[in-house]
Enzyme design. Structure first.
Site, PDB file in Angstrom:
ATOM      1  N   HIS A 292      -5.671   9.508   0.691  1.00  0.00           N
ATOM      2  CA  HIS A 292      -5.516   8.646   1.872  1.00  0.00           C
ATOM      3  C   HIS A 292      -6.287   9.188   3.069  1.00  0.00           C
ATOM      4  CE1 HIS A 292      -3.632   5.630   4.521  1.00  0.00           C
ATOM      5  NE2 HIS A 292      -3.293   5.014   3.412  1.00  0.00           N
TER       6      HIS A 292
ATOM      7  N   HIS B  73       3.648  -2.470   3.041  1.00  0.00           N
ATOM      8  CA  HIS B  73       3.682  -1.105   2.503  1.00  0.00           C
ATOM      9  C   HIS B  73       4.963  -0.876   1.716  1.00  0.00           C
ATOM     10  CE1 HIS B  73       0.758  -0.851   5.758  1.00  0.00           C
ATOM     11  NE2 HIS B  73       0.237   0.182   5.133  1.00  0.00           N
TER      12      HIS B  73
ATOM     13  N   HIS C 261      -6.325   3.073  -3.979  1.00  0.00           N
ATOM     14  CA  HIS C 261      -6.236   3.261  -2.518  1.00  0.00           C
ATOM     15  C   HIS C 261      -6.608   4.703  -2.151  1.00  0.00           C
ATOM     16  CE1 HIS C 261      -5.065   2.115   1.496  1.00  0.00           C
ATOM     17  NE2 HIS C 261      -3.888   2.705   1.507  1.00  0.00           N
TER      18      HIS C 261
ATOM     19  N   ASP D 219       0.814  -1.215   0.000  1.00  0.00           N
ATOM     20  CA  ASP D 219       0.000   0.000   0.000  1.00  0.00           C
ATOM     21  C   ASP D 219       0.850   1.268   0.000  1.00  0.00           C
ATOM     22  OD1 ASP D 219      -2.081  -1.769   0.248  1.00  0.00           O
ATOM     23  OD2 ASP D 219      -2.913  -0.869   2.066  1.00  0.00           O
ATOM     24  N   ASP D 220       0.210   2.336  -0.443  1.00  0.00           N
ATOM     25  CA  ASP D 220       0.660   3.731  -0.261  1.00  0.00           C
ATOM     26  C   ASP D 220       1.725   4.197  -1.250  1.00  0.00           C
ATOM     27  OD1 ASP D 220      -1.108   3.525   1.823  1.00  0.00           O
ATOM     28  OD2 ASP D 220       0.376   3.787   3.420  1.00  0.00           O
TER      29      ASP D 220
HETATM   30 ZN   LIG Z   1      -2.697   3.035   3.192  1.00  0.00          ZN
END
Ligand SMILES: [Zn+2]
Length: 260
Positions: free
Chosen positions: A124, A213, A120, A70-71
């Site tokens: 955020h 991540h 995503h 993620d991210d």
């Molecule tokens: Zn995230």
């Protein structure tokens, strides 16, 4: 309610009550609408809270596990890609629109190396929002993903795994599969790489979706942990699948069952 900092995904314990039990999807499915959708343009609008997956148990004998990152896109994404390439592993990357806007070339590389991608959100943000705001968060990212890679994704992961702030509802109504996780690496916490690896190795069973991540901070410990995680799971007979492959492995039984 706990509010996570922007680039952190809290542990499931910190989350609101999940809308779907963490039990694996079972077969046969009495209600076809409860099956996960992989096509974004599904003919029926997806009823709320039916397309949330945490673990997807494959139908066959093969032991599968899906790593999710993620991210990103993020500078550390390149190091993650290098380890995955070294072990011949495909994974699924959930992108933040703002990060994608800054590093489109990394996104293009992720896709070129055969990994799956998901949405995503744009910023955020994980606080409550109106349907219009949720739509903006998701559609703006989806449009940038299309513009950058030429791909549409049917996967959405809500920031912080939060299911009740409007984002997941919007995504489900649009036919996305909302992808949570069943194994938490805790790699956003200040842990040693071996502890991160241990969190994953202790938790994995077939069909697990692992939260890691590649973005949002220094991910060197995550990269280091992958050097332990990947060979260990391969030695245990696991094959690494993307989330779309995992969804497909769960659906594969339907035609077979009919054929028999
Ligand atoms: Zn995230």
């Amino acid at each position: 309610m706990l509010i996570a900092p922007p680039s952190q995904d809290p542990s499931p314990e910190a989350l609101e009550q999940p809308v779907r039990p963490s039990a694996p999807i079972s077969r046969p499915t009495p209600n076809p609408q409860s099956q996960p959708l992989t096509e974004k343009n599904s003919p029926q609008p997806h009823p709320s809270h039916t397309g949330v997956v945490r673990r997807i148990v494959p139908v066959g004998e093969e032991k599968l596990v899906a790593l999710t990152f993620d991210d990103g896109p993020w500078p550390d994404t390149l190091a993650v890609l290098e380890v995955l390439r070294q072990y011949g592993v495909k994974a699924t990357f959930f992108w933040v629109g703002l990060h994608l806007q800054k590093r489109p070339e990394i996104a293009v590389q992720v896709v070129a190396e055969g990994h799956a991608i998901g949405n995503h959100s744009w910023s955020h943000r994980n606080t409550p929002m109106t349907p219009e705001e949720a739509g903006e968060e998701i559609e703006r990212t989806a449009a940038l993903i299309r513009h950058t890679t030429g791909l549409s994704t049917s996967l959405f992961r809500p920031p912080g795994g939060r299911l009740h702030n409007g984002l997941a509802d919007y995504a489900l109504q649009q036919g996305y599969t909302v992808v949570q996780w069943s194994v938490l690496s805790k790699d956003t916490e200040p842990l040693e790489a071996l502890t991160i690896a241990d969190n994953v190795l202790q938790g994995v069973q077939s069909g697990s979706i692992v939260l890691l991540h590649d973005g949002g901070g220094d991910r060197s410990k995550t990269v280091e942990a992958l050097h332990t995680i990947l060979p260990a799971l391969q030695a245990q007979g696991y094959r690494f699948a993307t989330v779309p492959e995992l969804l497909e492995s769960n659906r594969a039984a339907v035609p077979k069952a009919h054929a028999n």
